[in-house]
Design a protein around this motif. Structure first.
Motif, mmCIF file in Angstrom:
data_model
loop_
_atom_site.group_PDB
_atom_site.id
_atom_site.type_symbol
_atom_site.label_atom_id
_atom_site.label_comp_id
_atom_site.label_asym_id
_atom_site.label_seq_id
_atom_site.Cartn_x
_atom_site.Cartn_y
_atom_site.Cartn_z
ATOM 1 N N GLN A 45 -7.908 16.153 -5.954
ATOM 2 C CA GLN A 45 -7.369 15.453 -4.717
ATOM 3 C C GLN A 45 -5.977 15.434 -4.819
ATOM 4 O O GLN A 45 -5.417 15.105 -6.041
ATOM 5 C CB GLN A 45 -7.861 14.011 -4.478
ATOM 6 N N LYS A 46 -5.117 15.144 -3.950
ATOM 7 C CA LYS A 46 -3.813 14.612 -3.750
ATOM 8 C C LYS A 46 -3.753 13.472 -4.269
ATOM 9 O O LYS A 46 -4.377 12.674 -3.624
ATOM 10 C CB LYS A 46 -3.165 15.044 -2.423
ATOM 11 N N ALA A 47 -2.804 13.267 -5.021
ATOM 12 C CA ALA A 47 -2.574 11.582 -5.737
ATOM 13 C C ALA A 47 -2.121 10.733 -4.374
ATOM 14 O O ALA A 47 -2.818 9.604 -4.497
ATOM 15 C CB ALA A 47 -1.403 11.403 -6.444
ATOM 16 N N GLY A 48 -1.919 11.074 -3.149
ATOM 17 C CA GLY A 48 -1.438 10.217 -2.240
ATOM 18 C C GLY A 48 -2.804 9.595 -1.542
ATOM 19 O O GLY A 48 -2.738 8.887 -0.592
ATOM 20 N N THR A 49 -3.917 10.450 -1.711
ATOM 21 C CA THR A 49 -5.028 10.039 -1.019
ATOM 22 C C THR A 49 -5.798 8.790 -1.636
ATOM 23 O O THR A 49 -6.725 8.476 -1.103
ATOM 24 C CB THR A 49 -5.887 11.251 -0.593
ATOM 25 N N LEU A 50 -5.251 8.664 -2.866
ATOM 26 C CA LEU A 50 -6.095 7.536 -3.748
ATOM 27 C C LEU A 50 -6.123 6.026 -3.597
ATOM 28 O O LEU A 50 -4.864 5.824 -2.748
ATOM 29 C CB LEU A 50 -5.993 7.626 -5.300
ATOM 30 N N SER A 51 -6.699 5.383 -3.793
ATOM 31 C CA SER A 51 -6.648 3.980 -3.453
ATOM 32 C C SER A 51 -5.428 3.590 -4.423
ATOM 33 O O SER A 51 -5.375 4.201 -5.409
ATOM 34 C CB SER A 51 -7.795 3.181 -3.667
ATOM 35 N N GLY A 52 -4.902 2.250 -4.313
ATOM 36 C CA GLY A 52 -4.067 1.686 -5.462
ATOM 37 C C GLY A 52 -4.528 1.622 -6.658
ATOM 38 O O GLY A 52 -3.920 2.012 -7.721
ATOM 39 N N GLY A 53 -5.768 1.213 -6.772
ATOM 40 C CA GLY A 53 -6.571 0.988 -8.264
ATOM 41 C C GLY A 53 -6.569 2.249 -8.833
ATOM 42 O O GLY A 53 -6.467 2.567 -10.213
ATOM 43 N N GLN A 54 -7.031 3.446 -7.993
ATOM 44 C CA GLN A 54 -7.170 4.631 -8.693
ATOM 45 C C GLN A 54 -5.803 5.156 -9.182
ATOM 46 O O GLN A 54 -5.659 6.150 -10.009
ATOM 47 C CB GLN A 54 -7.836 5.522 -7.588
ATOM 48 N N GLN A 55 -4.919 5.113 -8.274
ATOM 49 C CA GLN A 55 -3.401 5.456 -8.555
ATOM 50 C C GLN A 55 -2.925 4.942 -9.951
ATOM 51 O O GLN A 55 -2.526 5.820 -10.587
ATOM 52 C CB GLN A 55 -2.559 5.366 -7.273
ATOM 53 N N GLN A 56 -3.347 3.610 -10.136
ATOM 54 C CA GLN A 56 -3.025 2.967 -11.410
ATOM 55 C C GLN A 56 -3.394 3.642 -12.544
ATOM 56 O O GLN A 56 -2.806 3.819 -13.495
ATOM 57 C CB GLN A 56 -2.934 1.602 -11.129
ATOM 58 N N ARG A 57 -4.729 3.913 -12.319
ATOM 59 C CA ARG A 57 -5.518 4.563 -13.239
ATOM 60 C C ARG A 57 -5.148 6.156 -13.723
ATOM 61 O O ARG A 57 -4.878 6.347 -14.950
ATOM 62 C CB ARG A 57 -7.073 4.624 -13.116
#
Length: 287
Positions: free
Chosen positions: A141-153
């Motif tokens: 997935q493109k990183a910009g499509t993730l939730s904030g919690g997923q992006q921090q992980r």
């Protein structure tokens, strides 16, 4: 190796953001830094990573004077001292796997970095890091499509790819809901516990610092005004760190609470779980 700040000061014009800080941290501690906004927490972490330079004093890691490093030696330190930001600092248009692989750039030649050529072994490492954080299904997935919690992980997985000797986290849960805050803090504690890596994290919530950190440093007006274990963080110490409100009353700790449901851990700040394998269970169990 012991890490030290010796009389470290940072000035911005006439403003003293960090004022004569002296700290010694042995290898493998998990340290929480707390204080009001503007207390100097982020400036201190950025000096440790050498994103900004100290105005005075020395930053030491073992026998290395970090504050004097330049060129490749400085880049090597920034590889060894991984930084995790509140804003995640991912590349939104790139997929998650590539964002994680970017953590290997300081381990590679310039030519390979420019060509964006990653080895099979590096890709396996990246997938393993994502699996460890429980988000391997997002790899393409493109990183910009993730939730904030997923992006921090994802940002934590990228830091793991640096193979760091120290991890700095600048308010890593400030923009997250309680469930994702717990998952991220569990991940940082697992890195500290499993690899024995020193973790220094700025936090704006007292309950999180008490629960996850074996040592708490409190800052006020650029100075360290508290340095001890969670049980020593008394109401008087909290007032020295945060001061009083406009009516002269001390801070109400519930104002800084994230309402993280940590069960029995809240009563035993020194306890560390063996790992974060039950991350999915923790997400499901947290209200």
């Amino acid at each position: 190796m012991k890490f030290e700040l010796q009389n470290v000061t940072r000035r911005f014009g006439r403003n003293v953001a960090v004022d004569t800080v002296n700290i010694a941290i042995p290898q493998g501690q998990m340290v929480g830094v707390i204080g009001r906004s503007g207390a100097g927490k982020s400036t201190m972490l950025r000096m440790i990573n050498r994103l900004i330079d100290p105005s005075e004093g020395a930053i030491l890691f073992g026998d290395t004077d970090v504050s004097k490093l330049k060129g490749k030696a400085l880049r090597d330190w920034q590889r060894d001292c991984a930084m995790i930001f509140q804003q995640f600092n991912l590349v939104p248009r790139l997929d998650v796997l590539t964002n994680v692989l970017l953590g290997r750039l300081n381990h590679r030649s310039t030519v390979k970095s420019l060509m964006n050529v990653f080895t099979r072994e590096e890709r396996i490492m990246a997938i393993a890091a994502l699996e460890r954080l429980g988000i391997e299904q997002t790899a393409l997935q493109k990183a910009g499509t993730l939730s904030g919690g997923q992006q921090q992980r994802v940002a934590i997985a990228r830091a793991l790819m640096q193979d760091p000797k120290m991890v700095l986290a600048d308010e890593p849960i400030a923009s997250l809901d309680p469930l994702n805050a717990k998952v991220v803090m569990d991940a940082l504690r697992d890195i500290n516990e499993r690899e024995g890596i020193t973790v220094i994290t700025n936090l704006h919530t007292l309950d999180t610092a008490r629960t996850y950190c074996e040592r708490i440093i409190g800052m006020a007006h650029g100075r360290v005004v508290f340095d001890g274990n969670p049980r020593e963080l008394t109401a008087a110490a909290v007032q020295e760190i945060y001061g009083s409100d406009k009516d002269g009353a001390g801070i109400d700790e519930t104002m800084t609470s994230t309402s993280i449901n940590t069960g029995k851990l809240a009563g035993n700040p020194g306890r560390k779980p063996a790992g974060i394998a039950p991350l999915v269970e923790a997400e499901a169990a947290t209200p």
